[in-house]
Design a protein around this motif. Structure first.
Motif, PDB file in Angstrom:
ATOM      1  N   ARG A  95       0.831  -1.193   0.000  1.00 24.94           N
ATOM      2  CA  ARG A  95       0.000   0.000   0.000  1.00 24.94           C
ATOM      3  C   ARG A  95       0.873   1.254   0.000  1.00 24.94           C
ATOM      4  NH1 ARG A  95      -2.132  -4.141  -1.026  1.00 24.94           N
ATOM      5  NH2 ARG A  95      -4.134  -4.850  -0.311  1.00 24.94           N
ATOM      6  N   TYR A  96       0.285   2.356   0.276  1.00 27.68           N
ATOM      7  CA  TYR A  96       0.948   3.646   0.125  1.00 27.68           C
ATOM      8  C   TYR A  96       1.929   4.007   1.228  1.00 27.68           C
ATOM      9  CZ  TYR A  96      -2.363   4.294  -3.640  1.00 27.68           C
ATOM     10  OH  TYR A  96      -3.058   4.150  -4.792  1.00 27.68           O
ATOM     11  N   GLY A  97       2.060   3.199   2.258  1.00 30.17           N
ATOM     12  CA  GLY A  97       2.944   3.539   3.364  1.00 30.17           C
ATOM     13  C   GLY A  97       4.362   3.041   3.223  1.00 30.17           C
ATOM     14  N   HIS A  98       4.726   2.463   2.082  1.00 27.73           N
ATOM     15  CA  HIS A  98       6.071   1.915   1.901  1.00 27.73           C
ATOM     16  C   HIS A  98       6.661   2.399   0.579  1.00 27.73           C
ATOM     17  CE1 HIS A  98       4.235  -0.823   4.814  1.00 27.73           C
ATOM     18  NE2 HIS A  98       5.469  -0.992   5.253  1.00 27.73           N
ATOM     19  N   THR A  99       7.988   2.450   0.526  1.00 28.76           N
ATOM     20  CA  THR A  99       8.642   2.881  -0.700  1.00 28.76           C
ATOM     21  C   THR A  99       8.529   1.813  -1.774  1.00 28.76           C
ATOM     22  OG1 THR A  99      10.763   1.987   0.002  1.00 28.76           O
ATOM     23  CG2 THR A  99      10.325   4.310   0.522  1.00 28.76           C
ATOM     24  N   HIS A 102       4.354   1.010  -6.499  1.00 29.77           N
ATOM     25  CA  HIS A 102       3.196   0.246  -6.041  1.00 29.77           C
ATOM     26  C   HIS A 102       1.970   0.426  -6.912  1.00 29.77           C
ATOM     27  CE1 HIS A 102       5.172  -1.035  -2.398  1.00 29.77           C
ATOM     28  NE2 HIS A 102       5.539   0.205  -2.186  1.00 29.77           N
ATOM     29  N   GLU A 103       2.069   1.234  -7.959  1.00 31.62           N
ATOM     30  CA  GLU A 103       0.879   1.513  -8.749  1.00 31.62           C
ATOM     31  C   GLU A 103       1.273   1.611 -10.209  1.00 31.62           C
ATOM     32  OE1 GLU A 103      -1.838   4.614  -7.187  1.00 31.62           O
ATOM     33  OE2 GLU A 103      -1.580   5.500  -9.172  1.00 31.62           O
ATOM     34  N   GLN A 126     -10.319  -1.200  -5.231  1.00 38.00           N
ATOM     35  CA  GLN A 126     -10.030  -0.486  -3.994  1.00 38.00           C
ATOM     36  C   GLN A 126     -11.273   0.231  -3.456  1.00 38.00           C
ATOM     37  OE1 GLN A 126      -7.297   2.883  -4.003  1.00 38.00           O
ATOM     38  NE2 GLN A 126      -6.064   1.802  -2.489  1.00 38.00           N
ATOM     39  N   TYR A 143      -6.580  -4.625  -7.570  1.00 37.64           N
ATOM     40  CA  TYR A 143      -5.424  -5.431  -7.194  1.00 37.64           C
ATOM     41  C   TYR A 143      -5.356  -6.679  -8.052  1.00 37.64           C
ATOM     42  CZ  TYR A 143      -5.795  -2.480  -3.084  1.00 37.64           C
ATOM     43  OH  TYR A 143      -5.875  -1.396  -2.246  1.00 37.64           O
ATOM     44  N   ASN A 148      -0.664  -6.416  -6.365  1.00 41.31           N
ATOM     45  CA  ASN A 148      -0.132  -5.246  -7.051  1.00 41.31           C
ATOM     46  C   ASN A 148      -1.289  -4.333  -7.459  1.00 41.31           C
ATOM     47  OD1 ASN A 148       2.673  -6.105  -7.107  1.00 41.31           O
ATOM     48  ND2 ASN A 148       1.984  -7.655  -8.548  1.00 41.31           N
ATOM     49  N   LEU A 149      -1.096  -3.047  -7.298  1.00 41.62           N
ATOM     50  CA  LEU A 149      -2.142  -2.062  -7.535  1.00 41.62           C
ATOM     51  C   LEU A 149      -2.075  -1.537  -8.966  1.00 41.62           C
ATOM     52  CD1 LEU A 149      -4.389  -0.633  -5.961  1.00 41.62           C
ATOM     53  CD2 LEU A 149      -2.707   1.071  -5.271  1.00 41.62           C
ATOM     54  N   GLN A 151      -4.099   1.058 -11.736  1.00 40.53           N
ATOM     55  CA  GLN A 151      -5.073   2.147 -11.839  1.00 40.53           C
ATOM     56  C   GLN A 151      -5.479   2.332 -13.289  1.00 40.53           C
ATOM     57  OE1 GLN A 151      -3.706   6.038 -10.539  1.00 40.53           O
ATOM     58  NE2 GLN A 151      -5.807   6.771 -10.357  1.00 40.53           N
TER      59      GLN A 151
END
Length: 163
Positions: A95-99, A102-103, A126, A143, A148-149, A151
């Motif tokens: 998710r968005y809290g890690h380097t 991710h998208e 999502q 996902y 894996n995200l 868009q």
């Protein structure tokens, strides 16, 4: 000059990944192989064993890979490492809290149709809806089987970030 070439997506099950990329998203499978396919001193070798060992950081590295292209020329490289054995990244680290990257985003037409197609194929979105994006667009995220995200964005008119 620099232009985008491809995105590498590491997956735990290449056949399941191909179901998404080929059957649902409409990419064409252009190449599928196990690597390495030889050694540096062997003519015709595309990926020498020595090089893959250096890239993966282990002796005896081995992977199944597939190259896919869209009708518009986007290229995706799927990698399913066998040595070292791939481990699924925990969902909380995707998710968005890690380097990390991710998208993966795609520009599409008929976003509402894509939303229904993705959900009908069993992939988790999502949100339960397509949302407004960049003032003149719409978007949604989903996902893949490994978390894996991806868009999808549909843009009508000039995006808000352009002058």
């Amino acid at each position: 000059m620099m232009r985008f070439h491809h995105m590498g997506v590491f997956v735990a099950d290449i056949d399941e990944a191909l179901r998404l990329w080929v059957d649902v998203l409409g990419f064409t499978l252009t190449h599928r192989a196990f690597i390495p396919d030889g050694r540096k001193d062997q003519p015709g070798t595309r990926m020498p064993a020595e090089t893959l060992d250096d890239i993966f950081g282990v002796e005896g590295a081995r992977s199944e890979m597939a190259l896919l292209t869209s009708a518009d020329g986007a290229m995706i490289e799927l990698q399913c490492p066998l040595v070292p054995k791939i481990e699924r990244t925990p969902p909380e680290n995707l998710r968005y809290g890690h380097t990390g990257i991710h998208e993966l985003g795609f520009q599409v037409e008929d976003i509402d149709g894509w939303f229904e197609r993705i959900r009908a194929a069993g992939y988790q979105t999502q949100t339960d809806y397509v949302w407004p994006w960049a003032v003149t667009g719409k978007s949604f995220l989903f996902y893949d089987q490994d978390g894996n995200l991806i868009q999808f964005c549909e843009q009508k008119g000039m995006p808000s970030w352009r002058p």
